[in-house]
Design an enzyme around this catalytic site. Structure first.
Site, PDB file in Angstrom:
ATOM      1  CG  HIS A   1       2.737   4.979   6.808  1.00 20.74           C
ATOM      2  ND1 HIS A   1       2.014   4.768   5.672  1.00 20.74           N
ATOM      3  CD2 HIS A   1       2.158   4.236   7.781  1.00 20.74           C
ATOM      4  CE1 HIS A   1       1.027   3.915   5.928  1.00 20.74           C
ATOM      5  NE2 HIS A   1       1.093   3.582   7.209  1.00 20.74           N
TER       6      HIS A   1
ATOM      7  CE  LYS B   1      -4.200  -1.923   1.501  1.00 20.43           C
ATOM      8  NZ  LYS B   1      -4.842  -1.997   2.801  1.00 20.43           N
TER       9      LYS B   1
ATOM     10  CG  HIS C   1      -0.551   7.223   4.407  1.00 17.06           C
ATOM     11  ND1 HIS C   1      -0.358   7.689   5.686  1.00 17.06           N
ATOM     12  CD2 HIS C   1      -1.219   6.050   4.521  1.00 17.06           C
ATOM     13  CE1 HIS C   1      -0.911   6.843   6.524  1.00 17.06           C
ATOM     14  NE2 HIS C   1      -1.427   5.829   5.848  1.00 17.06           N
TER      15      HIS C   1
HETATM   16  N1  ARG Z   1      -0.126  -0.117   9.812  1.00 17.08           N
HETATM   17  C1  ARG Z   1      -0.986   0.845  10.443  1.00 17.08           C
HETATM   18  C2  ARG Z   1      -1.471   1.860   9.419  1.00 17.08           C
HETATM   19  O1  ARG Z   1      -0.811   2.080   8.437  1.00 17.08           O
HETATM   20  C3  ARG Z   1      -0.318   1.584  11.568  1.00 17.08           C
HETATM   21  C4  ARG Z   1       0.042   0.716  12.737  1.00 17.08           C
HETATM   22  C5  ARG Z   1       0.088   1.460  14.025  1.00 17.08           C
HETATM   23  N2  ARG Z   1       0.457   0.649  15.145  1.00 17.08           N
HETATM   24  C6  ARG Z   1      -0.319  -0.197  15.810  1.00 17.08           C
HETATM   25  N3  ARG Z   1       0.188  -0.909  16.781  1.00 17.08           N
HETATM   26  N4  ARG Z   1      -1.602  -0.296  15.516  1.00 17.08           N
HETATM   27  O2  ARG Z   1      -2.506   2.473   9.601  1.00 17.08           O
END
Ligand code: ARG
Length: 643
Positions: free
Chosen positions: A171, A165, A168
């Site tokens: 991140h 994905k 963005h």
């Molecule tokens: N992968 C998730 C996203 O892109 C963020 C993860 C954040 N951390 C967690 N422990 N939920 O939205």
């Protein structure tokens, strides 16, 4: 007082290797003054010096002194602080004091360091401590048999992109802020575990695998795994969406007819093959085989994951970031998910509703958190469910003293639900160690070419503008050995500084022209401050190893003295940054220093002045360069020597 001070110095003598992470202890020069002042205040106030030391606070602007005693903090009853401040100022023995002067300033007593002593202790301290200046000691390594002993351990979870994905803006910010927090805790003596929790599990990886079988190319995957996987994902997703439409329409029709009591056999016969052959169903089946541990299915997924991580590692390295652990949703053990669910059911926290399992937070005094499904009707766990298992898994595995989640404010509810559920399900101790560093969004991260999707593209776009700006000064540009490498660092600095400038919880506008400008409080401006000091040293042919013998009493100008006073504040600034967890605390200080430097050059020239004076000024400049370097690298930047 001097004896106490030296003892601390001796304990740290053994540490000579001084890179970040190696935990050397450098002295905070201001602590020496704190001790000195406290010892002289003690008899006046009839208090122990150890009680008074923490009350002596650093001043944010130099005209307010170098240390302040807010008299109200003494809690003396029956006397207005202003009056007491005056009394203290009058009783403080100043005639024989070579270290400080003081004045009563309203409800404060303001102390000023005497320049001669400050210069001769501070500058050598910075020049010998080097990268350790501003860092804090450690109490020893953590004892595995007793995790409560010794050095504290923190997990910083950050970046956490989703495989196949977009990377963005959320991140990007998580990466920058998290990288900074990890460095900050490291130099303050914590053992830091940097964790990337990848979005790498779920039905969409079944879809991706099937897509790869149809449109994938091994060659493209080797070339740029992240971009290729994204492209494959977009392509297969288009097909899936096109198939979803007639399927959903048929389903709707069937539902309506059923409600009216009409016969739906024919429609169902039409629907079944459509569903059977749909990409959605194939993805579901593929993911089911992954969940069941099918080696072939897992091997392909593993390859995607490994290659994506490999590519990410290279890009993270450009930002001076490395992770200790690549965990992710896929790594959460099924047995731990089951354990969590069983516990939530047994404690009557989770309830069944329409075939699914959910938590209604209004029943636990947290109405704001609404309801959260933790098991779907088809029996599969969700994002929250994995996080609930992961938090306990990590606690079992790492025995952390603290865990920080650096996640966008869009997920405030999710993280609050995670902490709340952990708390009420019998793990209050774990929940209390966790903290959400929630940040605001970056707006407008698109370019002339459209929206950027990957970290590398973001950097490249900024780099293009940076190169254009650099080429405007042809002479300087031509003097660079590797202009491309400099542009790379400056672009990354520009992005990071813009990101770290405001309060973490506030969002900001991604503005390429603004962040790449050489004027204003920008990344390039900060780099310029460092490069200029390097250039001064180069032009003077400075022998940096000889600066220890400089006669610092030659530094008489107010510009020199004020610069030194600012340098003395650095360790306190770092400490304060740890308290606020706001990178802007440090960044604001560095910009102030950069301003102080640029207004000093005319007054404190090196080339052309007497040799002894030249040496003294170089010592001051080298100390300033070191502090800039320390602060910039703490923020994750790579200071340049030329630009
Ligand atoms: N992968 C998730 C996203 O892109 C963020 C993860 C954040 N951390 C967690 N422990 N939920 O939205």
């Amino acid at each position: 007082s001097a004896a106490k001070y030296n003892m601390a110095a001796e304990i740290s003598e053994g540490f000579t290797s001084l890179s970040i992470g190696q935990m050397a202890k450098a002295k905070n020069p201001v602590d020496f003054y704190r001790q000195h002042i406290a010892e002289r205040l003690a008899p006046i106030l009839n208090r122990k010096d150890s009680e008074l030391v923490p009350l002596l606070l650093w001043a944010t602007t130099l005209d307010k002194g170098d240390l302040n005693l807010p008299v109200a903090a003494l809690r003396v009853k029956g006397k207005p602080p202003q009056d007491l401040a005056k009394e203290i100022a009058e009783s403080f023995p100043t005639s024989d004091d070579t270290l400080v002067t003081l004045i009563a300033n309203g409800p404060f007593v303001s102390f000023f360091f005497k320049p001669e002593h400050l210069l001769k202790t501070l500058i050598p301290e910075i020049l010998t401590s080097k990268t350790a200046y501003g860092t804090n000691p450690v109490s020893g390594l953590k004892d595995p048999s007793d995790p409560s002993k010794g050095q504290k351990r923190v997990i910083v979870e950050f970046s956490s992109p989703n495989i196949a994905k977009e990377f963005h803006a959320g991140h990007l910010r998580s990466t920058i802020i998290g990288g900074f927090l990890a460095k900050l805790y490291t130099i303050m003596g914590w053992e830091v575990i940097r964790m990337n929790y990848l979005g790498d599990w779920g039905k969409q990886y079944g879809l991706l695998a099937n897509g790869f079988k149809q449109f994938g190319s091994q060659e493209e995957l080797d070339k740029n795994s992240i971009a290729h996987l994204f492209q494959v994902y977009v392509q297969i997703n288009k097909i899936k969406s096109a198939q979803d439409e007639p399927i959903n329409e048929l389903k709707k029709e069937i539902k309506e007819k059923k409600a009216k009591g009409e016969d739906v056999t024919e429609l169902e016969q039409k629907l079944t093959p459509l569903v059977e052959e749909s990409e959605d169903e194939k993805a579901r089946k593929y993911f089911k085989s992954m969940e069941d541990g099918d080696p072939e299915a897992l091997a392909l997924w593993q390859k995607f994951r490994d290659m994506s991580i490999g590519k990410y590692q290279k890009t993270y390295a450009r930002l001076n970031i490395e992770f200790d652990v690549y965990s992710g949703e896929s790594q959460v053990k099924a047995e731990n998910i089951k354990k969590v669910l069983d516990n939530l059911v047994a404690k009557n926290i989770a309830e069944e509703s329409d075939g699914a399992l959910l938590i209604d937070f209004s029943k636990f005094g947290a109405k704001k958190l609404n309801k959260a499904i933790i098991v779907r009707r088809d029996g599969t766990p969700l994002y929250l469910t994995r996080d609930l298992a992961a938090i306990l898994e990590r606690h079992d595995q790492y025995h952390f003293d603290k865990m920080i989640y650096v996640v966008a404010d869009q997920q405030n509810e999710h993280v609050a639900q995670l902490f709340k559920t952990t708390d009420i399900s019998g793990h209050k101790d774990v929940a209390e160690k966790c903290e959400h560093i929630s940040f605001g969004m970056v707006k407008g991260m698109s370019t002339r070419k459209g929206t950027v999707k990957f970290l590398d593209d973001i950097i490249q776009t900024v780099k293009d503008t940076m190169l254009e700006t650099m080429m405007k000064n042809e002479n300087k540009y031509n003097a660079l050995e590797d202009p491309d490498a400099v542009a790379d660092i400056l672009a990354i600095t520009a992005i990071m500084v813009q990101d770290l400038t405001g309060k973490v919880r506030n969002g900001y506008e991604f503005n390429i022209n603004q962040m790449t400008a050489f004027e204003g409080d920008t990344g390039p401006y900060l780099q310029y401050a460092h490069a200029r000091l390097c250039s001064i040293e180069r032009k003077a042919n400075a022998d940096l190893s000889a600066l220890g013998s400089a006669d610092l009493s030659l530094l008489q100008e107010s510009h020199a003295i004020n610069l030194a006073r600012a340098l003395a504040q650095y360790p306190d600034v770092v400490l304060n940054t740890l308290k606020t967890r706001e990178p802007s605390t440090l960044l604001t200080y560095l910009f102030k220093m950069a301003h102080a430097l640029s207004s000093s050059y005319d007054h404190l020239q090196v080339v052309g002045s007497e040799p002894e004076l030249q040496k003294a000024r170089l010592a001051l400049y080298e100390a300033a360069r070191q502090v800039l370097w320390n602060g910039m690298t703490l923020l994750g930047l790579t200071p340049v020597q030329r630009m």
